[in-house]
Design a protein around this motif. Structure first.
Motif, PDB file in Angstrom:
ATOM      1  N   ARG A   3       9.676   2.828  50.506  1.00 34.58           N
ATOM      2  CA  ARG A   3       8.284   3.070  50.115  1.00 34.58           C
ATOM      3  C   ARG A   3       7.569   1.752  49.796  1.00 34.58           C
ATOM      4  NH1 ARG A   3       5.860   7.904  49.021  1.00 34.58           N
ATOM      5  NH2 ARG A   3       4.229   7.939  47.473  1.00 34.58           N
ATOM      6  N   CYS A 141       0.593  16.564  49.235  1.00 33.44           N
ATOM      7  CA  CYS A 141       1.867  16.367  48.547  1.00 33.44           C
ATOM      8  C   CYS A 141       3.064  16.473  49.488  1.00 33.44           C
ATOM      9  CB  CYS A 141       2.008  17.378  47.412  1.00 33.44           C
ATOM     10  SG  CYS A 141       3.534  17.162  46.477  1.00 33.44           S
ATOM     11  N   ASP A 145       3.170  13.387  51.941  1.00 36.14           N
ATOM     12  CA  ASP A 145       4.102  12.674  51.069  1.00 36.14           C
ATOM     13  C   ASP A 145       3.420  11.679  50.123  1.00 36.14           C
ATOM     14  OD1 ASP A 145       6.681  12.332  50.107  1.00 36.14           O
ATOM     15  OD2 ASP A 145       7.051  10.603  51.387  1.00 36.14           O
ATOM     16  N   SER A 147       2.168  10.637  46.321  1.00 36.39           N
ATOM     17  CA  SER A 147       2.620  10.884  44.948  1.00 36.39           C
ATOM     18  C   SER A 147       1.509  11.607  44.167  1.00 36.39           C
ATOM     19  CB  SER A 147       2.945   9.561  44.257  1.00 36.39           C
ATOM     20  OG  SER A 147       1.751   8.829  44.039  1.00 36.39           O
TER      21      SER A 147
END
Length: 181
Positions: A3, A141, A145, A147
């Motif tokens: 990430r 979400c 993906d 946060s």
């Protein structure tokens, strides 16, 4: 790719775009077109309409990229522009429907004809039956993906509100899917 690595890659891409590099702008579109289309498509029943809205999104992004203050926030910035463009489009569409037939009921959203797998098709069909606010938070979400903090930034609401909307939306989707089963 982790990430953090992805975040750095996005930040560098945003900086290159702000500098006006044509290759960077092409890379931005290539990298984000599918994701942004997927988000817009989940909010609209008609694929052609979604492509039209996405074109408006790209016009806005490319004309404002030099104003992006925080390059590390590129994903949130892109989804915010997509959401604002989508909401403007929906407001215009609803206003047009009101002028055309104020007493006519709205047509139901159609199932997604592009779904290839039975489970995915069921989930997409279930999403299409949810209110827009529920569809949006679930899409950001689980399908995009993001946060909780990133979703809060895109929707311009507190993180606690995102959590409560997610809780409510999950329950609503579960109820829709169990009702079909």
């Amino acid at each position: 790719m982790t990430r953090e690595t992805e975040r750095i890659r996005h930040e560098l891409l945003a900086i290159r775009c702000r500098r006006g590099e044509p290759a960077a702008l092409a890379e931005l579109v290539r990298t984000w077109e599918q994701r942004l289309f997927f988000y817009v498509r989940r909010m609209l029943a008609d694929e052609e309409e979604a492509w039209g809205v996405l074109q408006e999104v790209w016009v806005a992004v490319l004309s404002r990229i030099d104003r992006l203050r925080e390059p590390r926030c590129l994903p949130q910035w892109l989804y915010t522009i997509a959401r604002n463009t989508l909401m403007t489009h929906l407001r215009g569409r609803y206003a047009e429907r009101e002028r055309a037939a104020p007493d006519a009921p709205e047509p139901a959203d159609e199932d997604d004809p592009l779904a290839r797998y039975a489970d995915a098709e069921r989930v997409y069909a279930g999403l299409a039956r949810l209110p827009l606010v529920d569809r949006e938070v679930l899409t950001l979400c689980f399908l995009e993906d993001l946060s909780i903090a990133e979703i809060a930034e895109v929707l311009a609401i507190p993180p606690g509100t995102v959590k409560s909307r997610l809780f409510k939306a999950r329950r609503a989707l579960r109820a829709v899917l169990e009702g079909e089963g």
